[in-house]
Design an enzyme around this catalytic site. Structure first.
Site, PDB file in Angstrom:
ATOM      1  CG  ASP A   1      -2.198   0.768   0.967  1.00 19.59           C
ATOM      2  OD1 ASP A   1      -2.201   1.625   0.067  1.00 19.59           O
ATOM      3  OD2 ASP A   1      -3.189   0.529   1.675  1.00 19.59           O
ATOM      4  CB  CYS A   2       0.539   4.536  -1.565  1.00 23.66           C
ATOM      5  SG  CYS A   2       0.258   4.039  -3.260  1.00 23.66           S
TER       6      CYS A   2
END
Length: 768
Positions: free
Chosen positions: A297-298
């Site tokens: 996830d970013c």
């Protein structure tokens, strides 16, 4: 995967990007691709540019030509370029949750393609309980994505779908998911992924676009009473993990053959998921055999170092995540710290090779290294293939199939346009546009609001009643006045992204602000039937409306997409017979008053009064439960075929041959081809034809804290008035009649399983 830029230091950059997009629209341009032999004939001599070779050979040829520094540029979402090898920069981050989205830098709209088909938010599509629809939407989205790629407006790797379990009604992102049930979520996951990915001809080594199932795993707290997703440690039992949270991801990989899995921000039992080798290398890559890449996830690698303080140095964070099985970092962390990790001996270059090889293999399957995509399969797609009439009609049909009728007093719905001469349309969501499409949205082809959809059939009087859904002060006089004049009243209420969203969990379940006051006042003043329409992702505390005789009908329409208003009118005026069913339980306020959102336990605990979660385990009161939904017709179910006994074959020396067992382990030898046929005769006894959703449940024996009941399967069948048909289910005994024991092992429960559809019950004895 969140819209991280909205919530963190990059938000101003994201806002500037949007402003620039508005005032400087990007027109069509050339697609991004590698191995452009026309521009550089020397590339034809490289093995990785030879499309006749297999993927593994091409990957191996490419990786051996790269320096360590070049390899590291392919560990992050903004990857490359390597100009000397004819490889351009590639942006991995695009989104397609329910249509091609402008969230993420890999995709943009322009004068060439100003919008894409915006389907209902996932929670409403799931309410259709229609596997064919899940896949059909995926096919349209991937066609539009390829069309946009061919004119340089989209990538090929889309970080969708979100298949997390909607465990708690307060979760702001529940709207993105297929609901609370592992079976429904699993079938949605594999169906939508197949629709996105499957290449024409069915070649598994080719991808139309690459999907990504997220957020792995046990991720469903965003920001609740000071607890945020960046710091939350999900304490999950092995039983709940394997029984509830893991199945959709397993189905994504095994049944959907998904190209990617995204690890989440949160910790699970003390360890960040993106640094958990058991979860990544062990399960996703090892047990499930992922054919693709694992992405973070970013900024989650940055988060586990800087916010969770999981490692002492950034190099250790880089090494731990790559060694755990992470291949790609959304963000820049691995690009900044991987080389130092190798230099310090924390990581070998071969570990980097392994990661980038998984990334490259995905791009090869997408044809990124095959030259100009306009000369390849899907090369003929372009702007003409986006927002086509058939695609937009599918968006309307998806919304119709998902809309759930929760209450309908006799003589209320459907309304007849011939007898309803005027309609009062009231509420803060009655004439909204962007609210209808939820989050992770793109620019839609067009909007049809509820007011517009209803006004197309009858004369309407309109009052918003509130300035917005927060409804700090209701304007009652105008709303009551038009309700008293009209032949019927439609109240369109509920939520929007200011109430439930990424990084925004709800505190309570009540309708926001003074909505309840407005609804009650209008109902009391209305001359004709009152139809309450709830637009929301999660359930609402609307006991007051369900109990109010003046409110004759209640509809839940999720966030219904670009054609939501037209679909709503189709249902209200009887042009479509509602068949949607709730994909999640609607709890009363007392549930959230007693239960912390952070308690991950699915099963009840009588010792503490904890009531459990979801229809499978919850022991308290509900407003509506999973699977609820009415029709304008009545349907009867009768059993046409079902066995009463099934025996599990065991080896001669198996202990359960001599001892009484409550359950038996699943082995390939005793599970092979152990399937049962369940046939139901379903009849439409009503005067109106329509689709009917058939839900097959099982109540297993009370062993290993098994669910009260769980969904085995579902079918959608269309029946004309007084027509009947046979609906067939194939039950896999070891998969469908098994339960997960206290240590996370799946076993076949021995004893009496009660199969049920509606009020129909059938007992099936499972023995050895």
């Amino acid at each position: 995967m969140p819209i991280h830029t909205r919530n963190r230091a990059n938000c101003s950059v994201f806002a500037l990007f949007l402003v620039l997009m508005i005032f400087n629209p990007v027109s069509a341009q050339s697609p991004v691709f590698a191995c452009d032999v026309n521009a550089n004939p020397a590339l034809s001599g490289y093995g990785f540019c030879n499309s006749s070779l297999d993927v593994a050979s091409r990957v191996g040829d490419l990786v051996k030509r790269l320096t360590l520094q070049e390899k590291i540029t392919f560990l992050v979402n903004k990857a490359g370029p390597v100009s000397r090898l004819g490889i351009p920069a590639y942006e991995w981050w695009s989104e397609a949750l329910h249509g091609v989205s402008y969230v993420g830098p890999g995709t943009k709209f322009s004068s060439a393609v100003p919008g894409a088909t915006s389907f209902p938010q996932v929670i409403l599509t799931a309410a259709s309980f229609n596997e064919t629809l899940f896949q059909a939407i995926g096919k349209v989205v991937s066609t539009e994505a390829r069309a946009m790629h061919n004119v340089g407006l989209a990538g090929l790797t889309f970080w969708s779908p979100n298949v997390n379990i909607f465990r708690d009604p307060r979760w702001g992102r529940g709207q993105e998911t297929p609901g609370e049930d592992p079976t429904l979520s699993s079938k949605y996951a594999s169906g939508y992924v197949q629709g996105l990915q499957q290449a024409d001809g069915g070649d598994p080594n080719r991808l139309k676009v690459a999907a990504c199932c997220k957020h792995y795993t046990a991720y469903d707290v965003d920001n609740w009473k000071g607890v945020d997703r960046y710091h939350f440690n999900a304490q999950v039992t092995k039983q709940d993990l394997d029984d509830t949270f893991q199945p959709p991801f397993k189905s994504c990989v095994i049944d959907g053959n998904v190209a990617s899995v995204m690890c989440s921000y949160n910790k699970v039992n003390g360890k960040p998921t993106c640094a958990d080798a058991d979860l990544l290398a062990g399960i996703v890559r090892g047990q499930w055999k992922l054919n693709g890449y694992i992405v973070s996830d970013c900024d989650s690698v940055d988060v586990l170092y800087n916010q969770q303080h999981y490692t002492k140095t950034p190099e250790e964070a880089a090494a731990d995540t790559i060694l755990a099985g992470l291949d790609l970092n959304c963000g820049s962390f691995l690009g900044q710290h991987t080389e130092a990790a190798v230099q310090k001996g924390l990581l070998k270059e071969s570990d980097v090779d392994k990661a980038v090889s998984n990334n490259f293999a995905t791009l090869f399957r997408l044809g990124f290294f095959d030259g100009d995509p306009r000369k390849l399969p899907y090369g003929g797609l372009g702007p003409k293939d986006v927002c086509t009439p058939s695609n937009q009609e599918l968006a309307r049909e998806a919304a119709r199939q998902g809309i759930v009728l929760l209450k309908n007093s006799a003589g209320s719905l459907p309304l007849s346009p011939s007898s309803i001469k005027s309609l009062a349309v009231i509420g803060p969501n009655a004439n909204v546009t962007k609210t209808m499409i939820g989050n992770y949205e793109g620019t839609p082809c067009k909007y049809t609001t509820p007011l517009q959809g209803l006004a197309a059939s009858v004369s309407t009087l309109y009052s918003p009643g509130c300035a917005n859904v927060k409804c700090s002060s209701a304007q009652l006089d105008d709303a009551k006045k038009i309700a008293a004049q009209a032949d019927a009243t439609i109240l369109v209420m509920g939520a929007d992204q200011s109430i439930e969203a990424e990084s925004l969990d709800r505190i309570d379940l009540h309708l926001p602000g003074q909505q309840e006051l407005l609804i009650t006042a209008v109902a009391n003043a209305s001359k004709g039937p009152v139809i309450l329409v709830i637009m929301s992702g999660g359930g609402m505390e609307i006991s007051f409306a369900n109990d109010n005789a003046k409110i004759t009908s209640i509809l839940w329409i999720g966030y219904p997409g670009e054609a939501g208003g037209a679909a709503l009118a189709d249902v209200i005026f009887g042009q479509y017979n509602p068949s949607g069913r709730l994909p999640m339980t609607w709890y009363p306020q007392e549930f959230v008053d007693k239960v912390p959102m952070t308690n991950m336990n699915m099963r009840p605990d009588p010792a503490t009064g904890y009531p459990g979660r979801s229809y499978r385990f919850y022991t308290g009161k509900t407003i509506y439960t999973f699977g609820d939904g009415l029709s304008y017709s009545t349907f009867a179910h009768n059993l046409a075929k079902a066995p009463k006994l099934v025996s599990i074959p065991l080896a001669e020396d198996h202990t359960c041959r001599s001892e009484q067992c409550k359950s038996v382990e699943l082995y390939e030898s005793n599970c092979k081809n152990l399937n049962l046929d369940i046939h139901l005769r379903v009849k439409n006894n009503g005067n109106m034809g329509g689709s009917h959703t058939v839900l097959l449940f099982s109540t297993p024996p009370s062993v290993h804290n098994s669910p009260k009941k769980h969904l085995l399967g579902f079918k959608k069948v269309y029946l004309g008035s007084q027509m009947e048909d046979i609906v067939k289910f194939k039950v896999d005994v070891c998969k469908d009649l098994s339960v997960v024991d206290e240590v996370g092992s799946r076993k076949v429960a021995l004893g009496s399983h009660v199969l049920h559809v509606g009020s129909l019950r059938h007992s099936l004895s499972v023995t050895v």
